[in-house]
Design an enzyme around this catalytic site. Sequence first.
Site, short mmCIF file in Angstrom:
data_model
loop_
_atom_site.label_atom_id
_atom_site.label_comp_id
_atom_site.label_asym_id
_atom_site.label_seq_id
_atom_site.Cartn_x
_atom_site.Cartn_y
_atom_site.Cartn_z
N SER A 1 7.59 29.93 107.59
CA SER A 1 6.44 31.22 108.51
C SER A 1 6.86 30.21 110.19
O SER A 1 8.05 29.94 110.20
CB SER A 1 4.45 30.85 107.75
OG SER A 1 4.21 31.45 108.57
N ASP B 1 5.91 37.17 113.04
CA ASP B 1 6.51 35.35 113.13
C ASP B 1 7.84 35.68 111.90
O ASP B 1 8.44 36.48 111.41
CB ASP B 1 5.54 34.59 111.51
CG ASP B 1 5.30 35.58 110.16
OD1 ASP B 1 6.09 36.07 109.72
OD2 ASP B 1 4.62 34.35 109.50
N ASP C 1 9.56 34.27 109.02
CA ASP C 1 9.62 35.25 107.56
C ASP C 1 8.98 36.63 107.70
O ASP C 1 8.76 37.74 106.39
CB ASP C 1 9.45 34.44 106.82
CG ASP C 1 8.02 34.03 106.44
OD1 ASP C 1 7.23 34.16 107.37
OD2 ASP C 1 7.54 33.87 106.09
N ASP D 1 5.84 38.14 107.37
CA ASP D 1 4.77 38.49 106.68
C ASP D 1 3.80 38.42 107.36
O ASP D 1 2.53 39.35 107.10
CB ASP D 1 4.66 38.04 105.90
CG ASP D 1 4.10 35.66 106.13
OD1 ASP D 1 4.21 35.52 107.33
OD2 ASP D 1 3.91 34.46 105.00
#
Length: 571
Positions: free
Chosen positions: A146, A298, A300, A302
């Site tokens: 993350s 961010d 990734d 999500d």
Amino acid sequence: MADLQQRIQEWLSPTFDQNTQETLQKMIDAKASDLEESFYKDLEFGTGGMRGIMGVGTNRINKYTLGKSTQGLSDYLLKQFSNEQVKVVIAYDCRNNSDTLARTVAEVFSANGIKVYLFSSLRTTPELSYAVKFLDCHAGIVLTASHNPPEYNGYKVYWQDGGQLVPPQDGEIIATIDALKYSDIKFDANEDLIELIDKSVDGPFVDASVKNGSFNTSQDAKDDLTIVFTSLHGTSIKSIPQTLEQAGYKNVHIVKEQAEPDGNFPTVKSPNPEEKAALKMATELAIKVGADILIGTDPDSDRLGIAVRDQNNEMVLLNGNQTMIVMVNFLLEQYKKKGFKGNEFIASTIVSTPMLRVMADAYGVAYKEVLTGFKWIAKLIQDNPDLTFIGGGEESYGFMVGDFVRDKDAVTSTLLACEIAAQAKAKGSSFFQHLQEMYEQYGYFKEHLISLVKKGISGAEEIKQILKNLRENPLKMINGSPVVLVEDYQTSKSHNLQDNTTSNIDLPKSNVLIYYTEDGSKVAARPSGTEPKIKFYISVQQAVEENDNLADVEKALDDRIESIKSELQFE
């Protein structure tokens, strides 16, 4: 100490490759300061899976810790689905070593006779969640840490429904992993079982994102919206521009300096869209091009941060609760137009804004509250197939539209935010104005998060002691208002101080403590499940009367938050 030395010596054995042994020996010879940190414990699954610093050791992310977890997961899958060809899908983000670690994970699965679909290059976490169901897989893995610093990486596990692991599977899998030795890992890949994938999932995922995130916005309204987008060197550059383009948004300005995926995140101190500093370049571009909305994601993809123009036409970064409030209200309005069927619900977490419950009551839909982490919202959807999930989120900048993806989804949420902004602008309003109108209707709720970083062994002990003190010496007053209710999710007990009664909390146990006061304030404390932090969540509220000035109400709430912070000395 003897156990620590035994752990270290094991990694000097032939079970581990020569490079690992040589690296460890250099650490020993140099009396490396992080040697104990690297071996004093095993990496654990938290709210977002397994996450840690990359390097040699049992408390580090490397081919052996991930290999052991993958071997345990393989054993569990083969046992649970003994009469089927077990299939998994693997994705990875922009982080350093994510591609090689993903390849290692794929090889271990294949060595156990498991069919592997491996994305040929980096992909977003929501696309991985989608791919699990789209490819009819039994599990999915994404390699990501993350928004953690560059030295981190991680490993998140998804189940058949596309949601992250939850009880009882998580405990059973962890027990299987713990019973293994590193020598049990099968590293010899069966290449025939590894299939590289890319566009076969990309297209359907973007199609589904557009379908779920579009709400009859006119093309004129889309053309009139100016958008600035930054991927903060992450994976969303693979999905969000394509989704916006397919949905009809042409006026999209991408921050070029941050568009190239890079695990070192060279232009930001932290690739965290919660932080104003991370969106500095995007804000400068938004001012230059006169943008209506700015969106950053961010690594990734999500979670998303959103900045919009306020009543003074200045770009202001909204917090996760504010974004969630506007998005949920918009979705509720769409469902209301079609007509509620009586089985709809929205969901959020125990540390998010209480305003959502008030909104749900106003619309007559169910509101469900879960522990921190989207895996619990996914579990709600899985456990209630007769109910319709409208949408929901959490204060940490995560949101989910519908249930086609079963995790935080910055791709579809970005499109939703643009739909809201475009429709509002076409009516002479704005995203920010919608938020202000909701405060006037439901009451002004204001939240503040304090995150204290406590690294290493001593930090973990300090976090444990802080929560121990709060339990053994419970607060009686907060900022002059009596505490009326204390919820301890570790004991699963809720204590009403007004009538001195105790009731059970019907949620899984978790190390969270929440205080509620007579004046409607709420203070929660919990250790982060993915970072070396203890977090304190402060929420205050005030009814808004007809002649109240919202700026004055906000100032009063800000003052109350500052008083609570000062009194409790959290910072």
